[in-house]
Design a protein around this motif. Structure first.
Motif, mmCIF file in Angstrom:
data_model
loop_
_atom_site.group_PDB
_atom_site.id
_atom_site.type_symbol
_atom_site.label_atom_id
_atom_site.label_comp_id
_atom_site.label_asym_id
_atom_site.label_seq_id
_atom_site.Cartn_x
_atom_site.Cartn_y
_atom_site.Cartn_z
ATOM 1 N N SER E 107 46.139 45.664 44.400
ATOM 2 C CA SER E 107 46.661 46.707 43.514
ATOM 3 C C SER E 107 48.034 46.329 42.951
ATOM 4 O O SER E 107 48.412 46.734 41.859
ATOM 5 C CB SER E 107 46.724 48.037 44.266
ATOM 6 O OG SER E 107 47.376 47.832 45.498
ATOM 7 N N LYS E 110 47.901 44.153 39.521
ATOM 8 C CA LYS E 110 47.399 44.712 38.264
ATOM 9 C C LYS E 110 48.112 44.084 37.077
ATOM 10 O O LYS E 110 49.335 43.997 37.054
ATOM 11 C CB LYS E 110 47.617 46.226 38.232
ATOM 12 C CG LYS E 110 46.289 46.966 38.214
ATOM 13 C CD LYS E 110 46.497 48.465 38.143
ATOM 14 C CE LYS E 110 45.158 49.139 38.366
ATOM 15 N NZ LYS E 110 45.295 50.567 38.556
ATOM 16 N N GLY E 111 47.338 43.623 36.133
ATOM 17 C CA GLY E 111 47.924 43.067 34.918
ATOM 18 C C GLY E 111 48.315 41.612 35.036
ATOM 19 O O GLY E 111 48.802 41.003 34.091
ATOM 20 N N ALA E 133 38.062 41.199 42.203
ATOM 21 C CA ALA E 133 38.782 41.159 40.928
ATOM 22 C C ALA E 133 37.825 41.224 39.742
ATOM 23 O O ALA E 133 38.097 41.888 38.737
ATOM 24 C CB ALA E 133 39.623 39.889 40.860
ATOM 25 N N LEU E 136 36.664 44.541 39.016
ATOM 26 C CA LEU E 136 37.715 45.353 38.375
ATOM 27 C C LEU E 136 38.378 44.483 37.316
ATOM 28 O O LEU E 136 39.599 44.378 37.232
ATOM 29 C CB LEU E 136 38.752 45.793 39.431
ATOM 30 C CG LEU E 136 38.209 46.501 40.663
ATOM 31 C CD1 LEU E 136 39.276 46.580 41.756
ATOM 32 C CD2 LEU E 136 37.726 47.896 40.301
ATOM 33 N N ARG E 137 37.541 43.821 36.539
ATOM 34 C CA ARG E 137 38.001 42.747 35.663
ATOM 35 C C ARG E 137 39.146 43.172 34.739
ATOM 36 O O ARG E 137 40.071 42.422 34.483
ATOM 37 C CB ARG E 137 36.813 42.220 34.817
ATOM 38 C CG ARG E 137 37.143 40.978 34.003
ATOM 39 C CD ARG E 137 37.467 39.802 34.927
ATOM 40 N NE ARG E 137 38.002 38.633 34.241
ATOM 41 C CZ ARG E 137 39.276 38.444 33.934
ATOM 42 N NH1 ARG E 137 40.173 39.375 34.241
ATOM 43 N NH2 ARG E 137 39.698 37.360 33.338
ATOM 44 N N ASP E 138 39.076 44.426 34.285
ATOM 45 C CA ASP E 138 40.072 44.886 33.328
ATOM 46 C C ASP E 138 41.474 44.941 33.909
ATOM 47 O O ASP E 138 42.468 44.942 33.203
ATOM 48 C CB ASP E 138 39.700 46.285 32.797
ATOM 49 C CG ASP E 138 38.393 46.208 32.023
ATOM 50 O OD1 ASP E 138 37.992 45.067 31.679
ATOM 51 O OD2 ASP E 138 37.783 47.266 31.786
ATOM 52 N N ASN E 139 41.545 44.987 35.218
ATOM 53 C CA ASN E 139 42.857 45.071 35.849
ATOM 54 C C ASN E 139 43.648 43.768 35.779
ATOM 55 O O ASN E 139 44.822 43.747 36.101
ATOM 56 C CB ASN E 139 42.706 45.441 37.323
ATOM 57 C CG ASN E 139 42.350 46.910 37.495
ATOM 58 O OD1 ASN E 139 42.316 47.642 36.496
ATOM 59 N ND2 ASN E 139 42.091 47.323 38.718
ATOM 60 N N PHE E 140 42.950 42.688 35.466
ATOM 61 C CA PHE E 140 43.622 41.387 35.564
ATOM 62 C C PHE E 140 43.539 40.622 34.256
ATOM 63 O O PHE E 140 42.671 40.867 33.417
ATOM 64 C CB PHE E 140 42.992 40.567 36.699
ATOM 65 C CG PHE E 140 42.982 41.304 37.998
ATOM 66 C CD1 PHE E 140 44.136 41.399 38.768
ATOM 67 C CD2 PHE E 140 41.830 41.958 38.433
ATOM 68 C CE1 PHE E 140 44.123 42.101 39.972
ATOM 69 C CE2 PHE E 140 41.814 42.654 39.622
ATOM 70 C CZ PHE E 140 42.970 42.737 40.397
#
Lengths: 262, 151, 663, 336, 278
Positions: E107, E110-111, E133, E136-140
């Motif tokens: 967490s 993120k980004g 990851a 939650l691909r959009d987080n990275f």
């Protein structure tokens, strides 16, 4: 004689023949302990009296002791026997160790090499003392049931701290059978079975090798007379095979006598 | 309750006793079915710990058998084994282990009848001695389960 | 992932009659790791084997347990089947449900339970089996033939004719063996020497055969394909190269009253002698025990008379090293000694002789030139009693077996006697007549019917001398045990054939098994009669048990063909059931402590010490290493190893332990 | 909670009362010249006149082996049996104050993060009757590690011999109270007793906080190798230690049934940290000796707030090669 | 209620993948629904897997916590327990205790871009993070994976490697050591540090996860450093022998830290402070 031993240690160190002298020094309480003398001047810390019985050969196979360079070791007869056995088992080679021999009457012995030490010690009969024999015989005279209860009782306290194994100079194996877990030959916990298996295995693995130095017994925090087992085997090997073999269990005579194989 | 039937584990060499036991079969000689044979190439291969393990596994008796002296397929395996047994048996006896439950034998490939005799006599002897609870109960697990089984 | 297949064989009713095979298969199916379990009528049959193969392929089995007969019977069969289906053959094990279960126990729950135990135990073992690859070893294409009798001669010639080298070792000065002593042979009555001597000569002249007479095997080491033998050439005291075999030495030798072995004690020979005229090689030897020079230090007559100066008193035994790939044992038999029959007076009465002695009496080359004369006074006997089964089939004497040849040669002896002494009477005391064989029974009948030999069924109880006659007391059991007394001039005992002297010692040297009578043991009484339990060592002739010439010759040829078969391969594949010393990751490299205590325990000297080095060449440890070519897989080292650094492939500690824990 | 006295002769009756209350009693007993805790039926069996038992009272709560799981398998299924963790109510009699203190170390280790019900329940069902030390020897150093010969910490009831006939009985906890109240007639009110006068003299030999402070910097010091040269690598020190808790987990089976046992282990053993790969983070004895000292005097104080040593001296007495922990600690403190 | 911390969940082997001859991946499903429902874990955590009768062995949870209803583990046949584990088959029951230990701070990332550098059998602990990851691909931002093995045969998760390779949002470089390639090997041949250096991913706004054999780690760290990764931004997981997994048995400590409780995830900033006891 003490002076002679110290002088010998000094000479060995100062001449650079050895880099460490393993001997005995005063310990805590009224105990003695192993000393690793590195400097000639420290040789005066060495002592020699009836308390000095630890089998110092145990250190000859220790990696960290070996790393110090060539050692000399103060050796009474059982220690010399141990070194002889270690040579036979290829753990100590001629030239790797110097021996400051101590005769049964506490004279310092000079050996030019390990071979002459081995010759000296071979000439001394290897047998149990009268007391040791009596202790073995006492047990032999019991009924099997009495013996079972005796051992169950004395071994019940064993916590498998392995002080017996670690103090034994012939238990130099890097991975003892008890640590082989594929398969698990010896039950690990110190319950009745685990203890019995361990002590049987230990005795069998020392059969024909044990020099009866008594360190296993002395090391045991509970004073379990586990050297009775090895002493029994020593008498058996002498009685049954004549005791002349270098290692009784990899030798045989076609006419070895027994009365139970039918 | 039915009569106690001992569990007997036999460690035998491949060339003599195993073959001898085969001959017992070929000759249709009957013997007690309590025995379970573990086949090894030679008595020299029989680690003494195997005998201990047989007891801890619940055997009430153990048979160890191989070629007669001089007859070893590998010439000297049985001589080495014999030495080991002499020391081992004496040690076990010294520790009070019931050596009457361990039978050492030489049974050749030709001694089919002898194999049957050996098994039968061991089964009878051990049946008379009763279960080897003293040994089995050394380990907490066996002791516990045994109590459970009995209850 | 273990996917074990279990296959329970009914063996017709052999197993299923006692063991509930379906139940066993069902119980096995519930063992974790078993993914296939079936029972079938005959697993070893083609359809049975196909079942196994299909299951291996379909279920991708990782191990196979066949519950059937003894692995000593069909393990190769099933392992081959597995291999054909692509499964490493060493992933297949057998549980012995027949010999060790159904055949030895009554039909009962307990028996089925035992079968289940045996199967479960094997399942646990197989789970730990490792795929193994056979070990390849080169084959030395030369055979060692021990014994120069007809068995050894035939085997040697067959092997040599197949193009392989043969080293023949004979302990007597000449080859020929017992057959050379015989007069005529049954059932054709042709002259033994006439058919034998050409073969002896062929041996001597064969380019592929190296002959060592007056020689003995000193030691044999190694294993199939790769034996190393030491042969002791005993000193003949004669330079064989110079000797022309002229016989002058024997002629002039002053010591001539030595009992002749060849003539079975009925004739004499000199101290330097050639055993018989047709001897091969025709070179004399000096019998040091009787030679005046060797005993008293003076004489040397032979040296003086030898035209080629071939006598060498200082010759010493020579040890010759040879490498061979196979050994044929053809050491023959002996006849029972004299002390065996006090009640028959054998050895006490000159005219009680054995069959072999009679052969010499009847032989044209014998001491009497073929005239039947009794040894005591040289008279032609008027009444001859032949006693069959002298020693054989007599458990009280310790010989339970039938010597097999006596019935036939006794008939032949009686016949020969009658042919030579037409007026004489011949009696044969017999127990049974065993005349199985081509023309054999006819031969015996001819003796009885045509030659009027009187056959009396019964044992002879006693023989004693009275008034120059031998009184033979017996009973005719066919006439109601009527006591019978025959006053004979000559008694011929058909003494039992026994193992050749030194057979036990030789067997131990060769690591081959032998029976309680010291006859060498075959690997299987029916299916592997010419092999021993030691791979690469074969049997021919009477060293295995008494037998006649045709049987000996065919067995010798059989052994030879086994040898030739072995030699047809460039290298040999051996079972990989050998010991291995572990090698582990650094920093330990091996759990072996290098104590070396296993080395002397190895019967094959297969364990050596190896320096273990790091990549840069530093020695970090010395550990034991097993030479897989020498190791025979006894496992003595394994049981001796304190740290369990050595293990035996196929019988690993883990496998045996798992097997045991499943029981 | 109160101070009482109890006559020596009343201890027999006290034992009787405890036993009839359904509790087993563990107490020091002599066996072939060796003093060990063992179950006793009556007071006369209890040994006297010793400094220390060979093994500590830790076994009452952390036995050398103990079942932590019981299972059986049938085909592909495994059944884990519900544990019947019902420890026998126990009174441990004659526990030295150092041993009593060690129970708090054990408790801290096993309660933290993932509470261990086996140790916890045994601690809960155990009543500790301490016995102050009237004698000590050169191996004792309780006062150097925060204890004292008459320290009440860890005991439920602490007895101190105050004269030939009587013990002072200090009631420390409810459990101690319940022992007294189970036989109130055996106890009398204590007057003004100078307890310290009756205790052994154990001098403080080193500064525990100083040691804790110094140790981290000594991690790479050569002194460990020097000290441990004579150490033979057995586990005697760990096993006799009242506060060593390291353990091994082992499965044992009998056919399809099995148990999982927790059993004592020692950081002194070469195999203790050995990876399957053969790599060993503490591959030589000096590293294992360092671990022992570091764990007790550096890591545990930080983690548990208490040193992992109570100064009983058992390890020094039991050591076959005279690894005297007190001397070694002094040497460590002197190291530069 | 007091529970036995040593009591494992009973897990059913739902699927077995033979990654290499020695390496297996098990998919494990809870045998009890309530346990499945209440069970949760985070990337980086591990457990004690048991074969009843043989003992327990420690390894990470190799599946992503985003995938519910099962856990996966990948292990190499080596010791007593892993050998016994490898002998289990689909449908068999084994035990699992866990999850234990700390986690990768996903967490916190993120980004950011994620760089995974790993070798051989060390991919499993990172595979958990990778899938986490990816789910939650959009987080990275960028996701780069550099994975090497001694030989093609030794590569684990071959199917997934192909899957990642096919994804446009993952940059995967799979390499094998020289000599370990097969004739049809199309990827790079070379050691991980070299391959990484060549690929030279950006360290800007990026964290690296490095897991592999000691020699690989030793040689890769300078490369990462040159690329601009600070020790605080390089994460790894440590392994030590364990028995309890819960900070009691005394084996796994590295200095004062227990790998089981304070780890197994450490940054190299932390690792650099640790004594060499792992």
């Amino acid at each position: 004689m003490l002076a002679k031993m110290r002088q010998k240690a000094k000479d060995l160190l100062s001449s650079g023949v050895v880099s460490t002298v393993i001997g005995y020094g005063e310990g805590s309480g009224n105990r003695v302990r192993a000393l690793f003398i590195r400097k000639p001047d420290d040789a005066d810390k060495l002592i020699l009296d009836e308390r000095c019985v630890q089998n110092l050969a145990v250190y000859l196979t220790k990696r960290e002791v070996r790393a110090l360079g060539r050692p000399a070791v103060v050796a009474r007869v059982p220690v010399m026997r141990t070194i002889q056995q270690l040579m036979f088992e290829k753990q100590v080679a001629e030239g790797e160790v110097a021996v400051i021999g101590i005769s049964p009457d506490s004279q310092v012995l000079d050996f030019p090499d390990l071979k002459s030490m081995a010759e000296y010690v071979s000439a001394i009969p290897f047998e149990l003392s009268a007391d040791e024999k009596a202790a073995v015989e006492k047990l032999e005279k019991m009924t099997a049931g009495e013996r079972w209860n005796f051992w169950l009782d004395v071994l019940s306290g064993c916590s498998k701290c392995y002080a017996c194994r670690q103090s034994c100079p012939l238990c130099y194996c890097e991975r003892c059978t008890v640590e082989c877990n594929q398969p698990q030959w010896v039950s690990v916990p110190s319950h009745g079975l685990g203890n019995l298996e361990w002590h049987i295995m230990r005795a069998m693995h020392l059969a024909g090798r044990c020099v009866n130095c008594g360190d296993c017994f002395r090391a045991c925090p509970l004073e379990i007379p586990l050297n009775l087992l090895t002493q029994k085997i020593i008498t058996d090997i002498a009685d049954k095979f004549g005791g002349a073999d270098e290692y009784a269990l990899n030798a045989f005579k076609p006419d070895d006598k027994e009365d139970f194989i039918r | 309750m039915s009569e106690f039937e001992p569990k007997i584990i036999a460690f035998v060499c491949n060339w003599c006793t195993y073959a001898g036991a085969d001959l017992t079969g070929t000759s249709r000689i009957k013997y007690a079915s309590n025995v379970r044979i573990v086949r090894l190439p030679c008595t020299g291969r029989i680690d003494f710990m195997l005998l201990m393990k047989a007891f801890s596994r619940g055997a009430d008796g153990v048979i160890v058998s191989g070629c007669h002296p001089n007859d070893c397929h590998y010439t000297s395996g049985n001589f080495h084994a014999r030495r080991r047994w002499i020391v081992f048996k004496s040690l076990l006896d010294f520790m009070g282990i019931d050596v009457r439950r361990i039978h050492f034998a030489w049974v050749s490939a030709a001694e089919g009848a002898k194999w049957a005799e050996v098994v039968n006599s061991v089964v009878n002897d051990v049946r008379a001695l009763g279960p080897y609870d003293g040994y089995k109960n050394l380990a907490p697990i066996a002791a516990d389960w045994r109590i459970q089984d009995a209850g | 992932m273990s996917r074990i297949g279990v296959f329970i064989c009914h063996c017709g009713e052999n197993i299923n009659g006692t063991v509930d095979c379906a139940k066993v298969a069902e119980a096995a199916s519930r063992v974790p790791g078993v993914s296939h379990s079936v029972d079938y009528k005959y697993m070893c049959s083609d359809p049975g084997q196909s079942m196994i193969k299909e299951a291996i392929k379909e279920k991708k089995l990782t191990g196979v347990v066949v519950g059937a007969c003894s692995p000593r019977m069909h393990e190769p069969t099933f392992r081959r089947a597995c291999a054909e289906a692509g499964l490493n053959p060493y992933l297949c094990e057998m549980a012995n449900l027949r010999e060790h279960c159904s055949w030895v126990h009554e039909k009962s729950e307990a028996t089925t339970r035992k079968a289940v135990d045996l199967i479960k135990s094997m399942i646990e073992k197989v789970k730990l089996n490792q795929p193994l690859q056979p070990i390849k070893v080169p084959v030395t294409r030369a055979a060692l033939v021990l014994g120069g009798g007809i068995a050894g001669i035939q085997a040697s010639l067959d092997i040599a004719n197949a193009g392989h080298q043969v080293i023949m070792v004979e302990r007597e000065p000449s080859i020929g063996g017992h057959m050379s002593q015989l007069s005529e042979t049954f059932p054709t009555l042709d002259c033994s020497q006439c058919i034998l001597t050409p073969r002896m000569v062929e041996v001597a002249q064969h380019p592929n055969i190296t002959l060592h007479t007056y020689s003995e095997l000193e030691s044999l080491e190694g294993f199939i394909g790769n034996f190393k033998a030491k042969i002791r050439n005993k000193a003949r005291c004669v330079d064989e190269k110079l000797c022309t075999g002229c016989g002058m030495c024997a002629q002039k030798c002053p010591t001539k009253k030595i009992s002749s072995e060849f003539n079975a004690g009925l004739g004499m020979r000199s101290a330097i002698y050639v055993p018989f005229p047709q001897a091969v090689p025709n070179k004399p030897v000096i019998d040091k025990d009787h030679c005046t020079f060797f005993q008293k230090g003076k004489c040397k007559v032979c040296e003086k008379v030898c035209p080629t100066k071939a006598i060498r008193y200082d010759q010493e035994d020579r040890i010759i090293d040879v490498e061979v790939g196979a050994v044929v044992l053809a050491t023959g038999f002996d006849v029972l000694g004299t002390d065996f029959f006090p009640e028959y007076g054998y050895g006490r009465y000159k005219d009680v002789i054995n069959g072999l002695q009679f052969e010499r009496l009847a032989s044209a080359s014998g001491p009497t030139l073929g005239v039947i004369k009794r040894p005591s006074d040289g008279k032609v006997p008027e009444t001859v009693v032949f006693v069959a089964c002298a020693g054989s089939r007599d458990p009280a004497k310790g010989i339970e077996y039938c010597s097999k040849i006596c019935c036939m040669y006794t008939a032949k002896h009686a016949m020969l006697y009658k042919h030579k002494v037409h007026e004489g009477s011949a009696y044969v005391f017999y127990m049974d007549i065993r005349a199985g064989g081509k023309m054999y029974d006819e031969f015996v009948r001819r003796a009885i019917e045509e030659d009027d030999v009187k056959y009396v069924r019964g044992r002879v109880s006693r023989i004693y001398e009275e008034d120059g006659k031998l009184v033979v007391k017996g009973a005719d059991t066919l006439l109601g045990h009527e006591p019978l007394e025959i006053r004979a001039d000559l008694v011929v005992l058909a003494t039992a054939g026994v193992a050749s002297s030194g057979a036990e010692e030789l067997a131990q040297k060769l690591h081959v098994s032998y029976d309680s009578h010291h006859f060498f043991a075959e690997a299987h009484p029916k299916l592997r009669p010419v092999e021993t339990n030691t791979a690469g060592i074969f049997l021919a002739g009477a060293c295995q048990s008494p037998r006649d010439i045709p049987e000996t010759v065919s067995q010798a040829s059989g052994a030879a063909s086994k040898v030739a078969g072995l030699f047809s391969q460039e290298e040999l594949t051996r079972e990989p059931l050998v010991a291995v010393v572990n090698r582990t990751a650094p920093p330990l490299y091996s759990t072996c402590t290098g104590c070396g205590l296993c080395m002397p325990a190895c019967p094959y000297q297969a364990i050596e010490m190896e320096e273990i080095r790091t990549r840069d060449g530093t020695v970090v440890k010395v550990a034991a290493k097993v030479n897989p070519g020498l190791c025979q897989g006894c496992g003595t080292c394994v049981a001796l190893c304190r740290v369990k650094a050595i293990d035996l492939q196929g019988y690993t500690n883990e496998q045996i332990y798992a097997e045991l824990m499943a029981l | 909670m109160g101070k009482k006295t109890i006559n020596v002769d009343s201890l027999g009756e006290l034992f009787h009362k405890i036993k009839s209350g359904g509790k087993r009693i563990l107490a020091p007993v002599e066996k072939d010249g060796v003093i060990l805790f063992g179950e006793v039926a009556s007071y006369p069996e209890v040994a006297t006149g010793y400094i220390q038992t060979v093994f500590s009272a830790k076994e009452a709560v952390l036995p050398r082996f103990e079942e932590i799981l019981r299972f059986s398998s049938e085909g592909r299924d495994v059944v884990i049996e519900e544990e019947s963790n019902k420890p026998v109510p126990t009174v441990v009699f004659g526990v030295r104050p150092c041993d009593a203190k060690s129970l708090s170390v054990i408790k801290a280790v096993f309660e933290r993060d993932y509470p261990d019900i086996f140790v916890q329940s045994k601690i809960d069902s155990t009543t500790v009757i301490g016995l102050s030390c009237v004698n000590s020897d050169e191996y004792c150093f309780c006062t150097s590690v925060g204890g004292a010969p008459g320290d009440t910490a860890g005991s439920d009831l602490l007895l101190t011999r105050i004269n030939d006939a009587n013990y002072l009985a200090e009631i420390i906890t409810e459990k101690g109270e319940s022992i007294v109240s189970s036989a109130p007639e055996l106890f009398s009110e204590a007057g003004n007793v100078d307890k310290d006068r009756h205790l052994a003299q154990v001098n403080r030999q080193f500064d525990l906080d100083e040691l804790e402070k110094r140790l981290p910097a000594l991690f790479e010091s050569p002194l460990w190798a020097g000290q441990s040269l004579r150490c033979i690598g057995c586990g005697a020190c760990s096993f006799v230690c009242p506060s060593c808790t390291c353990f091994d987990i082992q499965d044992e089976t009998d056919g399809a049934r099995g148990i999982r046992l927790r059993c004592w282990d020692s950081c002194g053993f070469a195999q203790f940290t050995l990876h399957t790969s053969g790599h060993n983070p503490r591959g030589v004895q000096s590293k294992r000796w360092r671990q022992r000292i570091m764990h007790k005097f550096s890591y545990q104080p930080g983690e548990l707030g208490t040193a992992g040593c109570v100064g009983c001296g058992r390890c020094s007495r039991a050591c076959p090669v005279d690894m005297n922990i007190l001397q070694h600690i002094k040497d460590i403190l002197e190291a530069r | 209620m007091e529970t036995n911390v040593y009591k494992p969940y009973l897990m059913r082997i739902a699927e077995i993948t033979e990654e290499t001859p020695d390496v297996r991946t098990f998919r494990l499903e809870f045998t009890k629904e309530d346990e499945a429902a209440s069970f949760s874990y985070k990337a980086g955590q591990f457990g004690e897997y048991s074969v009843f009768g043989e003992g327990e062995s420690t390894f990470c949870i190799a599946s992503s916590p985003t995938r519910k209803g099962y856990i996966e583990c990948t292990f190499r046949k080596a010791g007593r327990v892993t050998k016994a584990l490898a002998a289990r088959e689909k449908g068999d029951t084994i035990g699992f205790r866990g999850p234990y230990g700390n986690t990768f701070p996903l967490s916190d990332w993120k980004g950011k871009s994620l760089l995974f550098v790993t070798g051989g059998i060390a991919l499993p602990p990172l595979r958990c993070v990778i899938w986490n990851a990816l789910d939650l691909r959009d987080n990275f931002k960028d996701i780069t994976i550099v994975y090497g093995a001694r030989s093609v045969q030794d590569l684990v998760y071959k199917k997934e490697l192909a899957e990642w390779d096919a994804r446009p949002d993952v940059k995967l470089i799979t390499t094998v050591d020289p000599g370990g390639e097969t004739t049809d090997w199309k990827g790079p041949v070379g050691f991980v540090p070299t391959v990484l250096e060549k690929a030279s991913p950006s360290s800007a706004d990026s964290v690296a996860l490095l897991c592999g054999p000691p020699i690989m780690i030793k040689l890769t760290l300078p490369v990462l450093s040159n690329l601009g990764f600070s020790p605080e931004n390089i994460y790894t997981t440590l392994e030590n022998r364990m028995k309890c997994g819960i900070g009691k048995c005394g084996r796994c400590n590295v200095g004062k830290y227990f790998v089981c409780k304070d780890g197994p995830v450490f940054t190299f900033a932390q690792v650099n402070e640790l004594p060499p006891e792992y």
